[in-house]
Design a protein around this motif. Structure first.
Motif, PDB file in Angstrom:
ATOM      1  N   ALA A  52       0.837  -1.198   0.000  1.00 52.72           N
ATOM      2  CA  ALA A  52       0.000   0.000   0.000  1.00 52.72           C
ATOM      3  C   ALA A  52       0.871   1.247   0.000  1.00 52.72           C
ATOM      4  N   ARG A  53       1.944   1.223   0.780  1.00 50.42           N
ATOM      5  CA  ARG A  53       2.824   2.391   0.838  1.00 50.42           C
ATOM      6  C   ARG A  53       3.483   2.653  -0.513  1.00 50.42           C
ATOM      7  N   GLY A  68      -7.735  -0.080   0.728  1.00 44.58           N
ATOM      8  CA  GLY A  68      -7.827  -0.045  -0.735  1.00 44.58           C
ATOM      9  C   GLY A  68      -6.972  -1.129  -1.359  1.00 44.58           C
ATOM     10  N   GLN A  69      -5.736  -1.249  -0.853  1.00 45.03           N
ATOM     11  CA  GLN A  69      -4.829  -2.274  -1.357  1.00 45.03           C
ATOM     12  C   GLN A  69      -5.421  -3.658  -1.140  1.00 45.03           C
ATOM     13  N   GLN A  85      -6.783  -7.516  -8.598  1.00 46.72           N
ATOM     14  CA  GLN A  85      -6.502  -6.415  -9.511  1.00 46.72           C
ATOM     15  C   GLN A  85      -5.060  -5.929  -9.370  1.00 46.72           C
ATOM     16  N   THR A  86      -4.179  -6.784  -8.811  1.00 44.33           N
ATOM     17  CA  THR A  86      -2.788  -6.371  -8.666  1.00 44.33           C
ATOM     18  C   THR A  86      -1.980  -6.940  -9.825  1.00 44.33           C
TER      19      THR A  86
END
Lengths: 465, 325
Positions: A174-175, A183-184, A192-193
């Motif tokens: 996330a960072r 969200g991540q 969706q990654t």
């Protein structure tokens, strides 16, 4: 006091080389693209998780030292003669839990009947209780219930470890992406990654829960039973991971310089250099593999039995034998890679940029290192990963012919070899064999799946149909 | 053609010399006959007389390369190198360390080996090609995907598992065939079923996957597209065009292992107690009988080189465009 075996040193050297290669590959687009394709392959990434798990255990088992012995006067530090590894410290309870002989997985009673003298003077023949397996049970009848009850904290602990690690991964992701953690998380759940984190985390969960559960239960039971001399089979199977990894990787490390140098030289210079190199590898190839290994190991045995004073301990001797086996396997397996490299180099040397470099008067060595070597690397990569699983499987076969690793060293081959005759017993002693096969299957299957993805990504000939 | 074959056979000579030198160095230079004798005799403290006697009994008491005591040609012939290595070139294997005639043993033991390897090869080819063609027919469907995954899983299982599992399941639980052993004549069949079956199942994974790749490669070629464009049915395309052309690399791949069929399979024979050349070799390794190991190394190399020669010839037969030069 640390002890560095020859193979330990080499495996860490290999680790260093792999790290350096990753660092190098990150900065070069042409290397990054195929690896990214491997990264997008879900099956390959779960294989990587499993492989990493094996590798971490193998590395922990490769850090050896003499443990400190507690003495009365604490100013003077004394070290014991035995050599143990970091992994032994983590699994300290397992080697201590030895029984007299065989016992089935999760058993509370021994496999063989014994004559027991009772206090009132009578004698009966019965199955005695185990000394370590299931001793916490007052009534062995409740075993099934107890296993389930004990599984709960085991699984819970596994889930906890998994969630902690996953949370850290998600936080870092996330960072880096500049989004919130939730969200991540949503991206991952909805797949969706870019990297298949969904699959990776699920595999990680499965591996961690299974291992932590097994680790927790191994305090109370012999989860894979015990072998002929009463040793815990689970412990042996885990200790064998190092041997399997060593055979699979050190062999490559040993053969790689020869294969690279000779293969590229044969393809680049052609003529008499090519003739000589071809002669060498045809000769080596024509000797049946098993026989060459057998001959070399027999010779090593003769040497060792005549120079038994040269080795400070049995562990050193076993280690030398492992290294020697890797060298022999390397001598046999470099020929295939060498032939491939020769063919590829022959094609490359006619290409314009090599011709141009020659016209500019660039030296042969520079052309080979700067222009040819980087362009044959995909072949090297494919061969290394494909060879790995074959080598791990070969170890079991070699152990059967008694030309594998030292019998005192734990390896899946040795486990299979010492257990195969017990199939004739009644009831069948199946657990030692099964444990070795399952652990081996895990490693080899993961390696094969990973190898497939690497080949698909690097081999330009492979197209989708 | 004939001149090519002769040239190739001449080319084999330096390779065989190389093999011989390697084995010679391994067996006589790295460790001298004294070391071997000490190991064979077993004890820590062996008297020099005992070593000398063992060496004399087994013909290892001569000088290694040059016998200066002997007369004329004997200077070369009465040496360890000549008697143990050069003689192999005329297939004179001599006697094993335990005194048996190796040539006779080989001629007796190659038949059981062939009895296993030949049926395995023929049935195997039929089975693998059928499976591979089926997968290729269903390419890019779930059947193909999971078929390949199954192949990878089967490849990842140790061959020892197939053997031990097969012996346990078929031999011990179902009592269909004897677990191990061998007999002469038609009685041998019941001993052969299990090893052949196990060998078959053991290599289904790798072979099917490999053949499937070959068929898929053929399917991507232009003549297949032409055949489809002509309106031929998929079955006709598959059998007439893909199978026939795919058989070329498969069969030439088989030719290279044909001579090796004599040697047999080391592990299978030893597990099923079949008195073939494979178990002969394993026994020799376990008994540390160096003479037999040396002979088998040489025999194996000869057969390997023969296989390479046959492959080259078979290429020209199936594909007339290839000219031997």
């Amino acid at each position: 006091m640390p002890v560095i075996f020859l193979t330990d040193g080499l495996i860490f050297l290999l680790l260093l080389m792999v790290t350096a290669f990753i660092w190098y590959a990150r900065r070069h687009e042409h290397l990054r693209v195929p690896w990214r394709q491997v990264g997008r392959n879900g099956m390959a990434m779960s294989a990587v998780v499993v492989l990493l798990f094996y590798i971490i255990i193998g590395l922990l088992d490769s850090m050896h030292f003499h443990p400190r012995v507690e003495t009365q006067n604490s100013t003077e530090s004394r070290y014991s003669n035995e050599i143990i590894s970091v992994l032994d410290v983590l699994l300290k309870h397992l080697p201590e839990q030895t029984e007299k002989t065989y016992s089935a997985p999760f058993a509370t009673h021994a496999y063989a009947m014994e004559t027991i003298d009772h206090e009132d003077g009578t004698r009966t023949r019965e199955y005695p209780r185990l000394q370590h397996g299931g001793t916490h049970l007052d009534d062995p009848e409740n075993r099934g219930q107890d296993i389930l009850l004990k599984s709960l904290p085991g699984i819970a602990a596994g889930l906890l470890v998994w969630m902690t690690i996953s949370f850290m991964i998600v936080m870092v992701l996330a960072r880096n992406a500049g989004v919130t953690i939730s969200g991540q998380l949503r991206y991952i759940v909805h797949r969706q990654t870019a990297l298949p984190w969904h699959t990776i985390l699920l595999t990680l969960g499965a591996v961690l829960v299974l291992f932590v559960w097994a680790f927790y239960l191994s305090h109370y039971y012999h989860i894979f039973g015990t072998d002929k001399v009463g040793q815990d089979v689970f412990y042996q199977a885990i200790k064998s991971i190092r041997t399997g990894l060593m055979i699979g990787t050190l062999t490559t490390l040993v053969m790689l310089p020869f294969a690279l140098m000779l293969g590229v030289m044969a393809g680049y210079f052609r003529g008499w250099v090519d003739d000589i190199i071809q002669y060498i590898y045809t000769t080596l190839n024509s000797i049946p593999g098993v026989l060459l290994i057998a001959a070399a190991i027999l010779m090593l045995e003769v040497y060792m039995s005549n120079h038994s004073g040269d080795f400070s301990s049995n562990a050193h001797r076993a280690d030398l034998r492992l290294f020697f086996l890797c060298v022999i396997l390397g001598i046999m397996s470099w020929t295939g890679l060498c032939r491939l490299l020769r063919g590829e180099t022959m094609k490359l040397r006619e290409i314009d940029y090599v011709q141009a470099a020659q016209a500019f008067g660039v030296s042969h060595v520079t052309i080979m290192i700067r222009h040819l070597l980087p362009n044959v690397m995909h072949i090297v990569m494919i061969t290394i990963v494909l060879d790995f699983s074959a080598l791990v499987l070969a170890e079991a076969v070699l152990a059967y012919i008694n030309i594998g690793v030292d019998p005192s060293m734990s390896s899946w081959g040795n486990m299979i070899n010492s257990a195969r005759l017990e199939m004739a017993r009644e009831p069948v002693v199946w657990w030692s064999l099964s444990a070795a096969f399952v652990f081996m299957l895990g490693l080899v299957l993961a390696a094969n799946l990973f190898a497939d993805a690497v080949r698909d990504a690097f081999d330009p000939r492979i197209r989708e149909y | 053609m004939i001149s090519y074959i002769i040239r190739r056979m001449l080319y084999a000579i330096p390779i065989l010399i190389g093999v011989n030198v390697i084995t010679f160095v391994l067996f006589f230079v790295v460790n001298t006959p004294d070391d071997i004798a000490r190991m064979q005799l077993g004890q820590k403290r062996v008297t020099p007389e005992a070593i000398e006697k063992w060496k004399a009994d087994h013909g290892y008491d001569k000088p290694v390369l040059w016998n200066s005591d002997a007369a004329a040609a004997g200077k070369i012939t009465e040496t360890i190198f000549f008697e143990n290595s050069v003689r192999l070139f005329v297939f004179d294997f001599g006697r094993s360390d335990s005194g048996r005639d190796i040539s006779y043993d080989i001629s007796q033991r190659m038949w059981p080996s062939l009895a296993i390897t030949v049926p395995s090869l023929i049935i195997g080819l039929l089975v693998y090609i059928t499976f591979a063609l089926t997968l290729a027919f269903f390419r890019a469907t779930y059947i193909d995907t999971w078929g390949v995954v199954l192949c990878v899983v089967m490849m990842s299982i140790s061959s020892m598992f197939y053997i031990i599992g097969g012996q346990y399941l078929v031999g011990k639980l179902l009592h269909l065939v004897p677990i191990s052993g061998y007999d002469t004549g038609t009685e041998a069949i019941k001993f052969l079923v299990l090893p052949v079956l196990v060998g078959l199942v053991g290599s289904i994974g790798s072979s099917t996957r490999w053949y499937r790749t070959i068929f898929l490669e053929e399917m991507g070629k232009d003549f297949v597209r032409t055949a489809r464009a002509k309106g031929l049915s998929e079955t006709v395309v598959l059998y007439r065009h893909v199978l026939r052309n795919g058989l070329i690399p498969i069969l030439t791949g088989v030719v290279v292992i044909l001579p090796m069929l004599f040697i047999g399979s080391l592990i299978t024979e030893s597990f099923f107690a079949i008195p073939g050349l494979g178990s002969y070799t394993i026994d020799a390794i376990n008994n540390q009988d160096f003479a037999i190991v040396r002979s088998m190394v040489f025999l194996g190399s000869v057969l390997y080189i023969l296989g390479l020669l046959l492959t080259d010839i078979s290429y020209t037969i199936v594909d007339p465009r290839i000219r031997l030069s």
